[in-house]
Design a protein around this motif. Structure first.
Motif, mmCIF file in Angstrom:
data_model
loop_
_atom_site.group_PDB
_atom_site.id
_atom_site.type_symbol
_atom_site.label_atom_id
_atom_site.label_comp_id
_atom_site.label_asym_id
_atom_site.label_seq_id
_atom_site.Cartn_x
_atom_site.Cartn_y
_atom_site.Cartn_z
ATOM 1 N N SER A 155 54.862 8.466 -38.785
ATOM 2 C CA SER A 155 55.045 7.844 -37.480
ATOM 3 C C SER A 155 53.822 7.001 -37.161
ATOM 4 O O SER A 155 52.707 7.530 -37.101
ATOM 5 N N GLY A 156 54.036 5.720 -36.956
ATOM 6 C CA GLY A 156 52.949 4.843 -36.554
ATOM 7 C C GLY A 156 52.465 5.133 -35.143
ATOM 8 O O GLY A 156 51.305 4.906 -34.814
ATOM 9 N N ARG A 157 53.342 5.678 -34.302
ATOM 10 C CA ARG A 157 52.976 5.988 -32.912
ATOM 11 C C ARG A 157 52.050 7.197 -32.817
ATOM 12 O O ARG A 157 51.152 7.224 -32.000
ATOM 13 N N THR A 158 52.291 8.208 -33.640
ATOM 14 C CA THR A 158 51.519 9.448 -33.524
ATOM 15 C C THR A 158 50.534 9.655 -34.674
ATOM 16 O O THR A 158 49.655 10.502 -34.577
ATOM 17 N N GLY A 159 50.722 8.940 -35.771
ATOM 18 C CA GLY A 159 49.896 9.145 -36.950
ATOM 19 C C GLY A 159 50.322 10.352 -37.773
ATOM 20 O O GLY A 159 49.692 10.685 -38.770
ATOM 21 N N GLU A 160 51.406 11.009 -37.376
ATOM 22 C CA GLU A 160 51.884 12.191 -38.083
ATOM 23 C C GLU A 160 52.611 11.798 -39.371
ATOM 24 O O GLU A 160 53.242 10.746 -39.439
ATOM 25 N N HIS A 161 52.517 12.681 -40.357
ATOM 26 C CA HIS A 161 53.211 12.516 -41.636
ATOM 27 C C HIS A 161 54.127 13.708 -41.853
ATOM 28 O O HIS A 161 53.812 14.822 -41.448
ATOM 29 N N LEU A 162 55.253 13.456 -42.517
ATOM 30 C CA LEU A 162 56.215 14.508 -42.822
ATOM 31 C C LEU A 162 56.632 14.348 -44.279
ATOM 32 O O LEU A 162 57.031 13.259 -44.697
ATOM 33 N N ASP A 163 56.508 15.392 -45.052
ATOM 34 C CA ASP A 163 57.020 15.443 -46.415
ATOM 35 C C ASP A 163 57.656 16.810 -46.529
ATOM 36 O O ASP A 163 56.980 17.806 -46.794
ATOM 37 N N MET A 164 58.953 16.877 -46.297
ATOM 38 C CA MET A 164 59.594 18.158 -46.054
ATOM 39 C C MET A 164 60.866 18.312 -46.877
ATOM 40 O O MET A 164 61.772 17.490 -46.798
ATOM 41 N N ILE A 165 60.936 19.374 -47.660
ATOM 42 C CA ILE A 165 62.192 19.793 -48.277
ATOM 43 C C ILE A 165 62.915 20.604 -47.209
ATOM 44 O O ILE A 165 62.382 21.581 -46.699
ATOM 45 N N TYR A 166 64.115 20.155 -46.852
ATOM 46 C CA TYR A 166 64.829 20.810 -45.752
ATOM 47 C C TYR A 166 66.139 21.458 -46.195
ATOM 48 O O TYR A 166 66.821 22.089 -45.398
ATOM 49 N N TRP A 167 66.464 21.320 -47.472
ATOM 50 C CA TRP A 167 67.718 21.870 -48.002
ATOM 51 C C TRP A 167 67.482 22.228 -49.452
ATOM 52 O O TRP A 167 66.951 21.427 -50.220
ATOM 53 N N ILE A 168 67.827 23.448 -49.836
ATOM 54 C CA ILE A 168 67.705 23.900 -51.221
ATOM 55 C C ILE A 168 68.988 24.625 -51.602
ATOM 56 O O ILE A 168 69.411 25.562 -50.925
ATOM 57 N N ASP A 169 69.579 24.192 -52.710
ATOM 58 C CA ASP A 169 70.764 24.854 -53.275
ATOM 59 C C ASP A 169 71.817 25.218 -52.242
ATOM 60 O O ASP A 169 72.271 26.360 -52.165
ATOM 61 N N GLY A 170 72.208 24.256 -51.427
ATOM 62 C CA GLY A 170 73.301 24.465 -50.478
ATOM 63 C C GLY A 170 72.914 25.079 -49.159
ATOM 64 O O GLY A 170 73.788 25.337 -48.336
ATOM 65 N N GLU A 171 71.642 25.302 -48.916
ATOM 66 C CA GLU A 171 71.194 25.946 -47.679
ATOM 67 C C GLU A 171 70.152 25.090 -46.962
ATOM 68 O O GLU A 171 69.164 24.675 -47.568
ATOM 69 N N TYR A 172 70.393 24.858 -45.681
ATOM 70 C CA TYR A 172 69.369 24.210 -44.859
ATOM 71 C C TYR A 172 68.278 25.226 -44.547
ATOM 72 O O TYR A 172 68.563 26.396 -44.325
ATOM 73 N N ILE A 173 67.040 24.771 -44.528
ATOM 74 C CA ILE A 173 65.887 25.619 -44.221
ATOM 75 C C ILE A 173 65.578 25.434 -42.738
ATOM 76 O O ILE A 173 65.123 24.359 -42.321
ATOM 77 N N GLN A 174 65.841 26.447 -41.938
ATOM 78 C CA GLN A 174 65.740 26.317 -40.478
ATOM 79 C C GLN A 174 64.334 25.946 -40.010
ATOM 80 O O GLN A 174 64.186 25.119 -39.121
ATOM 81 N N ASP A 175 63.300 26.541 -40.580
ATOM 82 C CA ASP A 175 61.933 26.188 -40.179
ATOM 83 C C ASP A 175 61.638 24.722 -40.475
ATOM 84 O O ASP A 175 60.972 24.038 -39.700
ATOM 85 N N ALA A 176 62.132 24.233 -41.600
ATOM 86 C CA ALA A 176 61.930 22.825 -41.956
ATOM 87 C C ALA A 176 62.663 21.926 -40.965
ATOM 88 O O ALA A 176 62.118 20.903 -40.524
ATOM 89 N N LEU A 177 63.885 22.304 -40.593
ATOM 90 C CA LEU A 177 64.639 21.514 -39.611
ATOM 91 C C LEU A 177 63.913 21.478 -38.267
ATOM 92 O O LEU A 177 63.888 20.433 -37.599
ATOM 93 N N GLU A 178 63.300 22.578 -37.872
ATOM 94 C CA GLU A 178 62.542 22.597 -36.620
ATOM 95 C C GLU A 178 61.362 21.635 -36.676
ATOM 96 O O GLU A 178 61.078 20.930 -35.702
ATOM 97 N N GLU A 179 60.682 21.579 -37.803
ATOM 98 C CA GLU A 179 59.572 20.635 -37.942
ATOM 99 C C GLU A 179 60.067 19.195 -37.920
ATOM 100 O O GLU A 179 59.433 18.321 -37.334
ATOM 101 N N ILE A 180 61.195 18.945 -38.559
ATOM 102 C CA ILE A 180 61.780 17.603 -38.545
ATOM 103 C C ILE A 180 62.174 17.229 -37.124
ATOM 104 O O ILE A 180 61.923 16.102 -36.676
ATOM 105 N N ASN A 181 62.795 18.150 -36.394
ATOM 106 C CA ASN A 181 63.172 17.886 -35.006
ATOM 107 C C ASN A 181 61.941 17.501 -34.182
ATOM 108 O O ASN A 181 61.992 16.555 -33.384
#
Length: 188
Positions: free
Chosen positions: A48-74
């Motif tokens: 994000s250019g506005r906040t300077g934050e970076h995200l490199d997140m695996i959010y789904w593995i073998d058919g399952e969404y990773i809830q903690d990862a989705l929260e960080e993405i949100n």
């Protein structure tokens, strides 16, 4: 909820998995195949250019969404003007991840806009007639992104090939809108 509240152990685990996993999920000609579970992982790389934050997140593995990862993405895709987050629609996340893979780049997306509160959307609408009154950004179903190494047309063509939602070209502003709404295109 800030990213730092999710703890380093989970982040370290995801980082270790990412280091050992294939660097990108397989490329698919349509996001529909990707959305049905093709591939072993789904990953988002953004900043994000506005906040300077970076995200490199695996959010789904073998058919399952990773809830903690989705929260960080949100949180990452929050309305930074109002500092409010919503639950982003995973279909939109899957589309932008599929497009990233189709483009065969490691460069992170620059996130220009993810979630918008109704108030932020109304303010942007007063400034530009190109902002939709009933924008899917307000529902957490849209993103506006750019890549330095790919043109608006390259990104848009990859997104259109997914046949999974709306794709808007904003060449003058150098970004592409992707959403999980009806399949449609606009812009030049």
């Amino acid at each position: 909820m800030e990213s730092k509240h999710f703890g380093m152990s989970r982040r370290a685990l995801l980082g270790a998995f990412a280091a050992t996993a294939i660097s990108a999920a397989p490329t698919f000609s349509k996001a529909a195949g990707f959305l049905r579970g093709a591939g072993d992982i789904r990953r988002l790389r953004m900043y994000s250019g506005r906040t300077g934050e970076h995200l490199d997140m695996i959010y789904w593995i073998d058919g399952e969404y990773i809830q903690d990862a989705l929260e960080e993405i949100n949180y990452f895709m929050r309305d930074v003007r109002a500092n409010k987050a919503t639950r982003m629609d995973t279909r939109t996340l899957d589309i932008i991840a599929a497009v990233h893979n189709l483009l065969d780049v490691n460069e992170p997306y620059l996130l220009l806009s993810g979630y918008r509160t109704p108030q932020t959307n109304a303010m942007l609408r007063r400034r530009s007639r190109r902002v939709a009154k009933n924008s899917l950004h307000v529902k957490g179903q849209a993103n506006d992104v750019r890549l330095a190494t790919r043109s608006v047309n390259q990104i848009a063509r990859a997104a259109i090939s997914c046949r999974a939602g709306g794709v808007g070209r904003y060449s003058r502003s150098n970004f592409v809108h992707m959403d999980c709404g009806q399949v449609r295109t606009w812009g030049a």
